[in-house]
Each structure stands twice: as C-alpha cells, then as structure tokens.
Design a protein around this motif. Sequence first.
Motif, mmCIF file in Angstrom:
data_model
loop_
_atom_site.group_PDB
_atom_site.id
_atom_site.type_symbol
_atom_site.label_atom_id
_atom_site.label_comp_id
_atom_site.label_asym_id
_atom_site.label_seq_id
_atom_site.Cartn_x
_atom_site.Cartn_y
_atom_site.Cartn_z
ATOM 1 N N UNK A 95 0.815 -1.220 0.000
ATOM 2 C CA UNK A 95 0.000 0.000 0.000
ATOM 3 C C UNK A 95 0.841 1.260 0.000
ATOM 4 N N UNK A 96 1.913 1.273 0.799
ATOM 5 C CA UNK A 96 2.773 2.450 0.883
ATOM 6 C C UNK A 96 3.507 2.695 -0.433
ATOM 7 N N UNK A 160 -1.101 1.481 4.949
ATOM 8 C CA UNK A 160 0.115 1.835 4.221
ATOM 9 C C UNK A 160 -0.114 2.974 3.254
ATOM 10 N N UNK A 161 -1.276 2.977 2.592
ATOM 11 C CA UNK A 161 -1.627 4.073 1.685
ATOM 12 C C UNK A 161 -1.723 5.395 2.431
ATOM 13 N N UNK A 162 -2.426 5.388 3.558
ATOM 14 C CA UNK A 162 -2.585 6.619 4.346
ATOM 15 C C UNK A 162 -1.227 7.111 4.837
ATOM 16 N N UNK A 163 -0.402 6.186 5.315
ATOM 17 C CA UNK A 163 0.921 6.561 5.826
ATOM 18 C C UNK A 163 1.771 7.211 4.741
ATOM 19 N N UNK A 164 1.699 6.675 3.516
ATOM 20 C CA UNK A 164 2.498 7.226 2.420
ATOM 21 C C UNK A 164 1.966 8.578 1.955
ATOM 22 N N UNK A 199 9.060 -0.197 8.926
ATOM 23 C CA UNK A 199 9.309 -0.710 7.564
ATOM 24 C C UNK A 199 8.365 -0.101 6.529
ATOM 25 N N UNK A 200 7.116 0.157 6.942
ATOM 26 C CA UNK A 200 6.146 0.750 6.015
ATOM 27 C C UNK A 200 6.598 2.131 5.577
#
Length: 270
Positions: A95-96, A160-164, A199-200
């Motif tokens: 996701x990231x 992971x998407x939100x974090x990126x 890691x994400x």
Amino acid sequence: MSGISHLARAGQGLLAGGLIGTLGGLIGLGGAEFRLPVLVGLFRLDTLEAIIFNKAMSLVVVAVALFARLGTIPVGEMLEHAGVVLNLLAGSLIGAWWAAGHAMTMARRWLDRVVMVLLVGLALLLLSEAWLGLGDAAAALIAEGWLRLGLGLLAGFGIGMVAALLGVAGGELLIPTIVLLYGLDIKLAGSLSLAVSLPTMIAGFTRYTQSDAFTVLGRERPLFGAMAAGSILGAVLGGLMLGWVPTQWLTTLLGVILLISAIKTFQHSH
C-alpha cells in the motif's frame, strides 16, 4: 534564503515540533498528522514536499519511540506476536509503495483533496476513539483463521496508503486495528504498531526518493533538524506529563483542531 531566515524558520520549527510532540506524547501519537498542516500552512511547503518532509520526520520519531518503549514492552514479548506484524506488513508495504508512486504523479489539486479527506477522516477517528471507546476491546472481533488474515492484509494495505500519502506513522489507525482485530492489549499494540510503521515508512520514503520534491530535505535541513529535536523533546515531555490532562478531553480538542486545520489548509484545492 538568508541565514537569518533559516535561523528564524529553525526557531519556529523547534517551537512547532515541541508543541506537536508534547501533545502527541500526551495521547500516545507521533503527531505527524498535526505537523502536515503546519508544514503547508506556516512554512509554505508544497504539498508533496511537506509529505516527504513529514515522512522523514516520522521515521526519526518512530525509531526513537520504538527504542524508548523496549523497556516497557521487551523484544521477546513483541516476537510472540510477530504474526500480527507480518500480517499487517504484507499489506502495508504494498500500500505504501503504490500510494507513494501515485502521489508523485497526481495533480496538485487532487493531491490536496486526497490529503484533506484523509486528515478529516483521522480527525473523526480521534473523536470516535475519545467518545466511543474504540481501541478498548478485550477480545478479538474475529477468531484466528483465513478471514482474519485477509482482513489484516486489507487493513495493512489501507494503512500503508494513508501513511504514504500523509507522511505519518499510522499509529492512530494501527493501534485500534491491532486491538480490535487481534484482541491485544493497547500498550502491546502501541509497540507492535511501531514495528509495522517503521518498515512501512521506509518503503514509502524509498519510493519518494525518485521525486524531484525530495530535494526539500536538503533545502530545509535547518528546519528539519530543529523540528526533529523539538518533536523528540516534546514527545518525552508529553510522556512525562501523561495523566495530568484527561485523555478524553485532550483527544477531543486535538480532533477538533485537526479537523479545522485540515479543511482550512487544504480547502483551496476546491
């Protein structure tokens, strides 16, 4: 930019980082979601530059936080739940990487809109955690098996998407997910969330090195150093002050502040 301007921005960064770190420490978050509107609104960074700057800052804060928590939650106890970390990581890394790639090619107005919607969502989540008791479950919602494994992958991908896209660690999403989906203690969930976040964030950060906006880290090096120092000191101070302010009321206040600042900072995209 002159030396005086750099010094002034560094001073502002130290103060802003300290305040955000203290508030984040009081409620157990890194504060990256509050830092993003400040980077865009106060320091006038481009949205993508602010995301990359925030991501690098979050890496520093999370690494320090993970090390600091080892005294409370030892490595051995975390390894007992390595399956939870791997389940979420399998989705969050993909996701990231995917979201960071799209953020680099997305039109500025659409990136602003996406960021605003995600920040508003996080603000509403904070308010929900404060008043609806999310994250207080004592047992897993779903028994161990393929269904929980699949939901963990999907949750990880979304986080992971939100974090990126925001440059955050994602603890405000990871901790409730670990508590509710796997039925773990909230303190243990806090450490496991950091083990997933690191890691994400590295995956998203590595992806962003391909962007021209990555040069912001060199251009704004004094601001980065000052804000990182302020964030770490603030987080330590916030941790020491834990219990002085009712968490429910503080979380509510921060949720409202994030909601207002997200809309005010990024509404120009409309």
